[in-house]
Design an enzyme around this catalytic site. Structure first.
Site, PDB file in Angstrom:
ATOM      1  N   LYS A  79      45.727 -60.096   7.558  1.00 46.67           N
ATOM      2  CA  LYS A  79      47.017 -60.361   8.216  1.00 46.67           C
ATOM      3  C   LYS A  79      46.795 -60.507   9.716  1.00 46.67           C
ATOM      4  CE  LYS A  79      51.747 -58.440   8.450  1.00 46.67           C
ATOM      5  NZ  LYS A  79      52.633 -57.323   8.000  1.00 46.67           N
ATOM      6  N   SER A 154      56.937 -58.657   5.701  1.00 43.83           N
ATOM      7  CA  SER A 154      56.378 -59.587   6.656  1.00 43.83           C
ATOM      8  C   SER A 154      54.987 -60.116   6.301  1.00 43.83           C
ATOM      9  CB  SER A 154      56.295 -58.912   8.027  1.00 43.83           C
ATOM     10  OG  SER A 154      55.429 -57.797   7.983  1.00 43.83           O
ATOM     11  N   SER A 178      56.614 -54.196   3.954  1.00 41.29           N
ATOM     12  CA  SER A 178      55.950 -55.478   4.186  1.00 41.29           C
ATOM     13  C   SER A 178      54.700 -55.755   3.366  1.00 41.29           C
ATOM     14  CB  SER A 178      55.597 -55.625   5.659  1.00 41.29           C
ATOM     15  OG  SER A 178      56.723 -56.052   6.355  1.00 41.29           O
TER      16      SER A 178
END
Ligand code: GLN
Length: 485
Positions: A79, A154, A178
């Site tokens: 990420k 997210s 997330s």
């Protein structure tokens, strides 16, 4: 079977037995990525050349190695809010568009010590604020199961790369859901560890008392394998704990018979979508047949979870994001008359709408006149939510709920309605506030879209939730299905 369809564990076995070279694996995933990424757009930065170069080094090293680490030569996506030395780390924000860190996050150092291969940096909602990856300053990511829908957020990019077979596994971060929510929307496994289980050093801070890094994989084994590597005390993160790390992979097969499942009555109300409810309760029934005992429990204060979270998280965010002022990092406004205008223009131009909204809410909640009424009150409710979980865990070993109130929504469906967007976290935020570990695993389909089951555990008892998840997985084949992209 094509290499890109194999799980991380299967690939690990192939490398260890020297049947397949790391470069062949990496090539297979790059080829797959080239086919599907134009439609999905999960990577902010794809690192094909670097990955191939690294993989070829692993091919060489492999001939000399006696003990081959589990993740040796295996591709993993990261990420883009996790710091990677010499590799751009943007947080999907204009503020950090050209930011190249000078150090690795601890999780990256640990993956490197295993000889992993980074495939790229994945898209997210700007600074991890959001539930759909639509808040990325660059572009939205699409759900591999339906390109008109969001992958969740997210960590939407990290979930989508795994679901679409562009990488066998990835890392995400979870502040209020997330990892788990995008895992559920994309039909993969995602684990949020206990607060303090995994070092946060090098994770760009959103809400420091809630943030945790965790893995995505196609299978429970894959997530366990990564947990073995990234867990444990880190002197660089004083909130990481020196509680011994068990071998999660080796203990997966332990019998679940006699373990108690709690079903919180506050989560299974009239409001819960009946199809989702049926899918989750069927999954629970399967576990009951395996000898687990099912009991109703109560988590009375979780009804305040969303409100409490959306005071605490923005408050911490407003403080953490003060550092992006045009002086220290990243973006600086081009034109300004004085220092103050430099700050304000930099922040106005560098941050997107959702990030600004959080900074405004957080600054308000922390201001001297409102601190007692909002921030302090929210902290007290957070303690009550924590106690709810601790009381429940005196009676049961795990708590099972849906991961999300419904399946993946359409792109644009909630982006103009922040409250609707915030409500999509209703089942995930309380685990962060209670610090407890939670995993989402695929447990069915509704309208051809994946549904996730959330299994929540006692603090530092990732072992048990992984065992229960593994048992469920062994009774089903959801983890073997691929979306048609
Ligand atoms: N969707 C939640 C939020 O926007 C959670 C985000 C996260 O876990 N990083 O705050």
């Amino acid at each position: 079977m094509e290499l890109w369809k194999k799980s991380l564990k299967e690939l690990s076995d192939l490398v260890k037995s020297k049947e397949v070279k790391p470069s062949e694996i990496v090539e297979a995933f790059i080829e797959r990525k080239n086919q599907v990424e134009p439609k999905i757009k999960a990577y902010v930065t794809a690192l094909d050349d670097l990955a191939l170069e690294e993989a070829k080094k692993r091919d060489e090293e492999l001939t000399k190695l006696e003990n081959i680490p589990d993740l040796f030569g295996l591709p993993i996506a990261i990420k883009d809010n996790i710091s990677t030395k010499d590799i751009r780390t943007t947080c999907s924000s204009k503020m950090l568009e050209n930011f190249v860190p000078v150090y690795d996050a601890t999780v990256i150092e640990r993956l490197k010590s295993q000889g992993y291969v980074i495939t790229g940096k994945t898209n997210l909602d700007e600074f991890a604020m959001g539930s759909s990856t639509e808040n990325s300053a660059f572009f939205p990511t699409r759900n591999p199961w339906d390109l008109e829908r969001v992958p969740g957020g997210s960590s939407g990019g990290s979930a989508a790369v795994v679901a679409a077979g562009m990488a066998p596994a990835s890392l995400g971060s979870d502040t209020g859901g997330s990892i788990r929510q995008p895992a559920a929307f994309c039909g993969v496994v995602g684990l949020k560890p206990t607060y303090g289980r995994v070092s946060r050093y090098g994770l760009v801070a959103f809400a420091s008392s809630l943030d945790q890094i965790g893995p995505f994989g196609r299978t429970v084994e894959d997530v366990a394998m990564i947990m073995n590597v990234i867990s444990g005390k880190d002197p660089k993160d004083s909130t990481s704990r020196s509680i011994p790390v068990p071998n999660y992979l080796e203990s997966l097969n332990k019998d679940v018979k006699g373990l108690k499942i709690g079903l919180p009555k506050e989560f299974y109300t009239e409001d819960l979508n009946p199809q989702i409810k049926e899918i989750i309760l069927n999954a629970v029934k399967q576990l009951e047949k395996e000898g687990m005992i099912v009991e109703e429990i109560s988590l009375p204060y979780t009804k305040y979870a969303i409100e409490t979270y959306y005071i605490i998280a923005p408050s911490e965010a407003s403080s953490n994001l003060a550092r992006f002022d045009g002086v220290r990092y990243g973006y600086r406004a081009k034109e300004y008359k004085n220092l103050e205008e430099m700050y304000s223009k930099t922040r106005d131009e560098g941050f997107g709408a959702e990030v600004k909204r959080r900074i405004m809410i957080g600054t308000y909640a922390l201001s001297s006149g409102y601190y007692d009424a909002y921030y302090l009150k929210a902290q007290k409710v957070r303690t009550l939510i924590y106690q709810d979980y601790m009381n429940a865990f005196e009676k049961v070993d795990v708590i099972i709920t849906p991961t999300t109130p419904d399946v993946a929504f359409k792109i644009g469906e909630k982006s103009n309605d922040p409250i609707q967007m915030y409500l999509s976290d209703i089942f995930t935020v309380s685990a962060n506030m209670a610090t407890v570990p939670a995993i989402s695993i695929p447990c069915g389909f509704k309208d051809n879209l994946p549904v996730g089951m959330q299994i929540v555990g006692k603090p530092f008892d990732e072992e048990t939730i992984l065992q229960v998840a593994y048992r469920f997985q062994s009774l089903n084949d959801y983890h073997k299905r691929f979306p048609e992209v």
